[in-house]
Each structure stands twice: as C-alpha cells, then as structure tokens.
Motif scaffolding. Structure first.
Motif, mmCIF file in Angstrom:
data_model
loop_
_atom_site.group_PDB
_atom_site.id
_atom_site.type_symbol
_atom_site.label_atom_id
_atom_site.label_comp_id
_atom_site.label_asym_id
_atom_site.label_seq_id
_atom_site.Cartn_x
_atom_site.Cartn_y
_atom_site.Cartn_z
ATOM 1 N N LEU A 102 0.781 -1.161 -0.021
ATOM 2 C CA LEU A 102 -0.156 -0.024 -0.038
ATOM 3 C C LEU A 102 0.940 1.061 -0.119
ATOM 4 O O LEU A 102 0.719 2.327 -0.730
ATOM 5 C CB LEU A 102 -0.965 0.039 1.332
ATOM 6 C CG LEU A 102 -1.774 1.257 1.600
ATOM 7 C CD1 LEU A 102 -3.080 1.078 0.348
ATOM 8 C CD2 LEU A 102 -2.492 1.204 2.647
ATOM 9 N N GLY A 103 1.878 1.216 0.527
ATOM 10 C CA GLY A 103 2.757 2.467 0.864
ATOM 11 C C GLY A 103 4.055 2.594 -0.153
ATOM 12 O O GLY A 103 4.751 3.268 -0.126
ATOM 13 N N THR A 104 3.839 1.611 -1.104
ATOM 14 C CA THR A 104 4.792 1.426 -2.319
ATOM 15 C C THR A 104 6.161 1.312 -1.650
ATOM 16 O O THR A 104 7.116 2.043 -2.250
ATOM 17 C CB THR A 104 4.708 2.526 -3.383
ATOM 18 O OG1 THR A 104 4.964 3.746 -2.828
ATOM 19 C CG2 THR A 104 3.362 2.598 -4.119
ATOM 20 N N ASN A 105 6.198 0.368 -0.617
ATOM 21 C CA ASN A 105 7.610 0.360 -0.160
ATOM 22 C C ASN A 105 8.392 -0.542 -0.833
ATOM 23 O O ASN A 105 9.533 -0.521 -1.382
ATOM 24 C CB ASN A 105 7.627 0.057 1.467
ATOM 25 C CG ASN A 105 6.999 1.161 2.330
ATOM 26 O OD1 ASN A 105 7.288 2.306 2.260
ATOM 27 N ND2 ASN A 105 5.650 1.087 2.610
ATOM 28 N N GLY A 106 7.801 -1.775 -0.888
ATOM 29 C CA GLY A 106 8.525 -2.814 -1.570
ATOM 30 C C GLY A 106 9.335 -3.614 -0.914
ATOM 31 O O GLY A 106 9.815 -4.955 -1.391
ATOM 32 N N ASP A 151 6.456 1.384 -12.212
ATOM 33 C CA ASP A 151 5.794 2.829 -12.514
ATOM 34 C C ASP A 151 5.720 3.565 -11.178
ATOM 35 O O ASP A 151 5.613 4.588 -10.935
ATOM 36 C CB ASP A 151 4.615 2.553 -13.083
ATOM 37 C CG ASP A 151 4.624 2.290 -14.412
ATOM 38 O OD1 ASP A 151 5.764 2.850 -15.348
ATOM 39 O OD2 ASP A 151 3.963 1.549 -15.225
ATOM 40 N N ALA A 152 5.284 3.007 -9.926
ATOM 41 C CA ALA A 152 5.216 3.221 -8.663
ATOM 42 C C ALA A 152 6.585 3.281 -8.201
ATOM 43 O O ALA A 152 7.660 2.363 -8.568
ATOM 44 C CB ALA A 152 4.250 2.391 -7.944
ATOM 45 N N SER A 153 6.728 3.749 -6.719
ATOM 46 C CA SER A 153 8.187 3.776 -6.138
ATOM 47 C C SER A 153 8.172 2.410 -5.300
ATOM 48 O O SER A 153 8.298 2.546 -4.330
ATOM 49 C CB SER A 153 8.278 5.048 -5.600
ATOM 50 O OG SER A 153 9.765 4.862 -4.708
ATOM 51 N N CYS A 154 7.828 1.317 -5.840
ATOM 52 C CA CYS A 154 7.537 0.120 -5.210
ATOM 53 C C CYS A 154 8.692 -0.859 -5.658
ATOM 54 O O CYS A 154 8.811 -1.062 -6.610
ATOM 55 C CB CYS A 154 6.249 -0.398 -5.170
ATOM 56 S SG CYS A 154 5.775 -1.831 -4.296
ATOM 57 N N GLY A 155 9.518 -1.313 -4.574
ATOM 58 C CA GLY A 155 10.535 -2.493 -5.161
ATOM 59 C C GLY A 155 10.131 -3.872 -5.117
ATOM 60 O O GLY A 155 11.014 -4.688 -5.376
ATOM 61 N N ALA A 156 8.562 -4.100 -4.819
ATOM 62 C CA ALA A 156 8.251 -5.497 -4.549
ATOM 63 C C ALA A 156 8.497 -6.361 -6.142
ATOM 64 O O ALA A 156 8.074 -5.551 -7.097
ATOM 65 C CB ALA A 156 6.922 -5.676 -4.246
ATOM 66 N N GLY A 171 15.769 6.574 -7.665
ATOM 67 C CA GLY A 171 14.347 6.645 -7.952
ATOM 68 C C GLY A 171 13.618 6.201 -6.830
ATOM 69 O O GLY A 171 12.026 6.371 -6.725
ATOM 70 N N ASN A 172 14.313 5.857 -5.709
ATOM 71 C CA ASN A 172 13.635 5.190 -4.415
ATOM 72 C C ASN A 172 12.655 4.143 -4.520
ATOM 73 O O ASN A 172 11.648 4.160 -4.206
ATOM 74 C CB ASN A 172 12.699 6.510 -3.893
ATOM 75 C CG ASN A 172 13.865 7.670 -3.459
ATOM 76 O OD1 ASN A 172 13.587 8.842 -3.458
ATOM 77 N ND2 ASN A 172 15.106 7.525 -2.790
ATOM 78 N N ASN A 173 13.097 3.280 -5.710
ATOM 79 C CA ASN A 173 12.156 2.053 -5.937
ATOM 80 C C ASN A 173 12.597 0.897 -5.219
ATOM 81 O O ASN A 173 11.935 0.539 -4.385
ATOM 82 C CB ASN A 173 12.357 1.780 -7.516
ATOM 83 C CG ASN A 173 11.403 0.730 -7.914
ATOM 84 O OD1 ASN A 173 11.847 -0.482 -7.801
ATOM 85 N ND2 ASN A 173 10.283 0.864 -8.353
ATOM 86 N N GLY A 174 13.753 0.528 -5.232
ATOM 87 C CA GLY A 174 14.231 -0.578 -4.451
ATOM 88 C C GLY A 174 14.328 -2.003 -4.980
ATOM 89 O O GLY A 174 14.747 -3.075 -4.334
ATOM 90 N N SER A 175 13.602 -2.058 -6.208
ATOM 91 C CA SER A 175 13.873 -3.383 -6.891
ATOM 92 C C SER A 175 15.256 -3.643 -7.519
ATOM 93 O O SER A 175 15.897 -2.422 -7.512
ATOM 94 C CB SER A 175 12.792 -3.528 -7.863
ATOM 95 O OG SER A 175 12.875 -2.455 -9.034
ATOM 96 N N ALA A 176 15.605 -4.667 -7.921
ATOM 97 C CA ALA A 176 16.842 -4.878 -8.473
ATOM 98 C C ALA A 176 16.955 -5.844 -9.391
ATOM 99 O O ALA A 176 16.169 -6.871 -9.669
ATOM 100 C CB ALA A 176 18.018 -5.235 -7.118
ATOM 101 N N PHE A 177 18.220 -5.935 -10.441
ATOM 102 C CA PHE A 177 18.423 -7.031 -11.073
ATOM 103 C C PHE A 177 19.496 -7.836 -10.150
ATOM 104 O O PHE A 177 20.361 -7.616 -9.628
ATOM 105 C CB PHE A 177 19.529 -6.693 -12.300
ATOM 106 C CG PHE A 177 18.636 -6.132 -13.420
ATOM 107 C CD1 PHE A 177 17.213 -5.902 -13.465
ATOM 108 C CD2 PHE A 177 19.282 -6.640 -14.713
ATOM 109 C CE1 PHE A 177 16.580 -5.666 -14.689
ATOM 110 C CE2 PHE A 177 18.481 -6.550 -16.127
ATOM 111 C CZ PHE A 177 17.187 -5.741 -15.831
ATOM 112 N N ALA A 178 18.711 -9.120 -9.828
ATOM 113 C CA ALA A 178 19.314 -9.962 -8.973
ATOM 114 C C ALA A 178 20.525 -10.465 -9.164
ATOM 115 O O ALA A 178 21.366 -11.011 -8.238
ATOM 116 C CB ALA A 178 18.277 -11.171 -8.767
ATOM 117 N N GLY A 179 21.324 -10.272 -10.218
ATOM 118 C CA GLY A 179 22.500 -10.790 -10.363
ATOM 119 C C GLY A 179 23.734 -9.874 -9.758
ATOM 120 O O GLY A 179 24.779 -10.264 -9.956
#
Length: 575
Positions: free
Chosen positions: A232-236, A352-357, A476-484
């Motif tokens: 909900l808080g686009t934390n991720g 698109d959202a700032s969510c790293g999930a 971009g305060n997203n938090g997702s990553a390329f896992a490599g």
C-alpha cells in the motif's frame, strides 16, 4: 497479446478506474481536515497525539519550516533505525538469535527505509529479527509513505492556493495520513491476506524433513501485516528475500491481483484529489490520462518482449530454424502461478510506482522486457509513482511542459492561472538533474571500480544493466534490483545509500520551494492566448516531454546495456 492477457489487463484497468474517484474524494476530505467516516474512531487519538507532541493543528508552515520538519523527522528516524539494526541481538522477539547488522549494511538499510526506497542488500529471513522487522522496518513503511503523501498534498496546496505564505502543517499531514489512510487500509488488507493464506505469527522457524529426507528450515513471522503496508505504501521491502515471489508473501493469484491494485491505489487517488482541490476535475484527469498512457505503453512492450521469448533458446529446441523462438515465451525467473501476464503487469506496476516489490526476477527478463522497468524508474517514477512522490514528481514535468507550451504560443506560461517564471523552471530542472547526476555519475564510477565489478554475475551489456539498474532503482527510491548484482559490499552499501538520500531529498526540497513560490502568486483570468492544461492536447504534450527528457538523457546508457544486448540476442549471439 492473447485473449487471456487482454482480459486480465482490462480487468485491472477497470478496477483501477473504479477505485480512483472514491479514494480521491476521501483523500481530499482527510487533508482538508473535514469530517470522515473514521473521525469518530481516530479523532480522539489524533487530538491526543497533538497534545502529547505539542502540535497546534491550526498553525500552518511556510515551505522552509515544512522542509525543516520533514528533514528533522527523517534524520531522527534514520538514527533510531540504525541503532535498532546494530542492537537487534539484545532486543526482544529474536527467536533465531540473529546478531547485529554490519555497520555499512545498517547505514544502507536505515537510509533505504526512511527514504521509502526499501532497497534490500540482505535476506530478510536470514538477517532481521521479528522486532527489527516490526518496530524498525514496518514503522518506516508507514512513516516514509505518510511523508511522501504529505509532501504531495503540500505541493497541491501551493498550486491551488492564492496569495498566501503557508502550505500546511507537516505534523498534521503526517498524523492524518497515518491514522485515516494508511492504518485502516493496511488493517483491511492484512485481514484479506491472512484469509488468503499469508502467514502472521511470532513463532520460531520450523525445522522440517522433506520427502527426499533433506532437512529444511521454514521461516515464520508477522508477514501479512508487513506485506500490507509494504504494498500500500509502495515500499516494496519484502519480509523474505524472494519478496512477492515467495508463497508465504504472495500465496495466490488473487493476492497478486490485490497487491498490484493496492500499489496504484493511492497514487491514482491523489490525481483525483488534486482535481478536486483545484476545483477543476479535468486537471486531475489530464494527469491521470498521461500516467495511464505511459503505463500501458510500458506494460504492452514488456509483455510482448517476454511473450516473444529468446530466439537463441528457440534455436536450441526442436525447431532448428532461423525463425525459431522460445516455446511458450520467456518463463525464466517467473513463478508458474502467475505466468508472463501477471509477471509483466507486476513489473510494470512496481516500477511505475516507487515500489520495489517483485514477483519475478527482472534479471531473467529479456533485454527489452528488462529495459521497461529500468526506463520506468528513469522517468522519475511519475507514472502514478510512489505514494505522493509520483504526483509531485509529475508536477515537475507539468511545469516544464507548461513552460515549453508558453514558448510555443509566445506568452508567459501559466498553470492554474499562475505565471510560471524562471525560478520555478530552475527549481524543476534542479530536481531532474539531481536524479541524472546520481544515476549516471555513480554508475560510471562503479563500472571502473574493481571491487564493484567483482559483485557482477554477468559481464558485457547485461553486467552494465545490472549496475545501471541498481543506481537507477535507489535514486528513484524504488528498491527493486537485477538479482545478478551482489550489492552487500562496502562500496555498494555506501554509494547506494548516498544515491538514495540525493534521490529523495534533492527532489523534495526543490518541489516544496516551488510550492511555496506558487502559493504566493495571484491567479490571472484566462484569455484567448492561454494554453489549457486540462485537455487531451496538454496530456499528449506532457507525455512527449516525459519521454523525450528521459530518452535524451538516458538513451546513450541504455544503448550500451539492454539495447545492445537485444541486438546481440536477435543476431543469435551472447556476450
């Protein structure tokens, strides 16, 4: 696209449209301090908090005071979280006996959560105690999300008010957002998640023996409650290292659908809130339309790339022809429960959202499929964006678009009847250039730093993409990553942490300065030469400005990474 994919995406768009208006109306009432259905429940708690903290809810702040309060709140929160991470071994609710988190990782994690980035250079189930997860990380999931929404509301006030010095009270906005918006929605989401099979407990990890006779440790924990505010808080930030690909964190296709709706819920509602507070709903819909167009363009591109698959894999299969492709599309790194459609949708929504999930590994996407999430973040995550950050980031592009439109019609640019002058344009460019500096500057440093290159799982263009994605994601305060990429090193923990701080506060402060400047201005009556900003034409101009600015800035880097990798793949070559 298949019929099944079209129906799934259409269902998502319909649900998103249905929730946008009621959410926007509710947000407008909350931040206008009007009575809502939740006032009898949370009103007494709200007043008690003000009395305990010495806050006068009727006193408003100038943009400078608003910024100072925001910075102080973030700094104190970061220091406290750093202390919790370093001392978790002596704190309660640590049944696995986890020790203190390393200093550089503690710095990176503390910065990550106060900036709503939730970048995780650690495995949650093997590093963090229950107390750290709840009192430290989950708390900042609420706090950083509430702060982002508060900033967006303050900017909206600056745009719609006239001849005033103030843009609201940071502490009031923070409290009201937490009590009336984030907390009740998180409670409802938690109940739904638990009912759907998501775990919620404080039990020690379970030791089990598999059918093959292998010993396995099954992590437990308060997952559902943290998952609710994470989404909900686009934390991720995931409770588990696998994030929303873990069955305890995302057990069914229904929970997956609910999660992607929740990620866009507040960002979409804020656009309607803006139109309502501006007393011109078409202003809000113009921004919503631009966001939706960009979202669909990225989603279709990502889905098409993944469904087309990898031609090199096709040639290794039964069909030994030049036109052979990967049978069934690219399922590498994807959960069979969700398939390509829901994986592409999740990837597009979260970036698109700032969510790293994530519910699939972006590192395993095709080059173009992986470029879409990367490019989404490079655009500043203004396509609905993180809670609050998407809207105030979009306003930066709006002002630049209005400035360009003013040059086209040969008159002083205006927005909501207020003249856009050099000060606002300079502040807008400062916000954008700070992102560019961090993304390209730190990436350039990393690709020539020997210790950084040792963290790569791949060389060549894909390795460059892994580094570029990391700095783009945190800036971009997203938090997702390329896992490599192994980012849990001293170099990456420090430089990524600095990029997070720049990406958050070097954007917030300029936009608050814009809000303060705009609030002082008196609107002028529209004339025949006024360029309307509530039309489809303006929405189209806004889309072009966003794409051109992002394209011109980052295309050289993208051409050396995912674009080059795609061309090699089409030629049947690997690096």
């Amino acid at each position: 696209m298949t019929v099944n994919a079209i129906l799934q995406l259409l269902a998502y768009l319909i649900v998103l449209m249905l929730v946008t208006k009621p959410m926007g109306i509710f947000l407008a009432r909350v931040f206008s301090s009007e009575r809502t259905i939740l006032t009898p429940i949370f009103g007494p708690i709200e007043r008690l908090i003000y009395r305990m903290c010495g806050v006068n809810p009727k006193s408003e702040m100038k943009w400078t005071a608003y910024s100072a309060a925001m910075l102080i709140f973030s700094a104190v929160g970061g220091v406290v979280l750093y202390g919790l991470l370093r001392l978790q071994q002596i704190l309660p609710w640590n049944p696995q006996g986890f020790g203190p988190v390393a200093p550089d990782l503690s710095f990176n994690t503390a910065v990550s959560f106060i900036t709503n980035t939730n970048w995780q250079a650690y495995g949650g189930e093997s590093t963090m105690s229950y107390f750290t997860q709840m009192a430290g990380l989950a708390f900042h999931n609420f706090a950083s999300a509430a702060m982002g929404i508060a900033i967006a509301v303050a900017v909206v006030r600056g745009l719609v008010r006239a001849s005033v010095q103030t843009i609201g009270n940071f502490w009031v906005d923070l409290v009201r957002c937490t009590l009336y918006v984030l907390l009740p929605l998180s409670i409802v989401a938690t109940i739904i998640f638990v009912a759907s099979g998501m775990i919620q407990n404080l039990s020690p990890y379970v030791a089990a023996t598999t059918l093959e006779g292998v010993k396995q440790i099954i992590p437990m924990g308060p997952v559902a409650s943290q998952e609710a505010i994470k989404i909900l808080g686009t934390n991720g930030g995931g409770f588990f290292n696998a994030n929303s690909a873990h069955p305890f964190e995302n057990p069914t296709a229904l929970t997956n659908f609910i999660q992607v709706v929740l990620i866009f819920l507040l960002g979409s509602g804020l656009t309607y809130m803006f139109g309502r507070m501006a007393k011109d709903q078409r202003q809000g819909w113009a921004i919503w339309g631009a966001m939706t167009f960009l979202f669909l363009a990225g989603l279709v591109t990502c889905y098409t790339a993944e469904q087309s698959g990898n031609p090199i894999m096709g040639k290794l299969g039964i069909e030994q022809t030049a036109t052979a492709t990967q049978s069934g599309g690219n399922m590498e790194g994807k959960d069979v429960r969700f398939g390509i459609t829901q994986s592409a949708l999740f990837a597009a929504v979260t970036t698109d959202a700032s969510c790293g999930a994530v519910n699939a590994m972006h590192d395993s996407f095709t080059p173009i499929g992986g470029m879409v999430p990367l490019f989404n973040i490079m655009l500043g995550e203004v396509i609905f964006g993180g809670v609050g950050s998407g809207l105030y980031g979009m306003f930066v592009f709006v002002l630049i678009s209005v400035f360009i439109a003013g040059l086209m019609v040969g008159r002083t640019p205006e927005y909501l009847g207020k003249k856009i002058e050099s000060k606002e344009v300079k502040l807008s460019m400062l916000a954008l250039l700070s992102l560019v500096f961090c993304i390209l500057g730190f990436s350039a440093w990393a690709v020539v730093e020997p210790t950084a290159l040792k963290s790569l799982a791949n060389t060549g263009p894909h390795g460059l993409t892994e580094i570029l994605y990391a700095y783009t994601s945190v800036t971009g305060n997203n938090g997702s990553a390329f896992a490599g990429l192994n980012a849990n090193t001293l170099f990456f923990n420090i430089t990524l942490g600095i990029a997070m701080l720049f990406g958050r506060f070097f954007v917030i402060i300029p936009v608050l300065a814009i809000a303060g400047s705009m609030a002082k201005k008196t609107p002028v009556a529209p004339s025949q030469g006024t360029f309307l900003t509530n039309t489809t034409l303006f929405g189209a101009l806004l889309v072009m400005v966003i794409v051109i600015v992002g394209g011109l800035t980052f295309f050289p880097a993208l051409s050396l990474g995912p674009i080059l990798e795609h061309l090699l793949m089409q030629a049947g070559k690997v690096f």
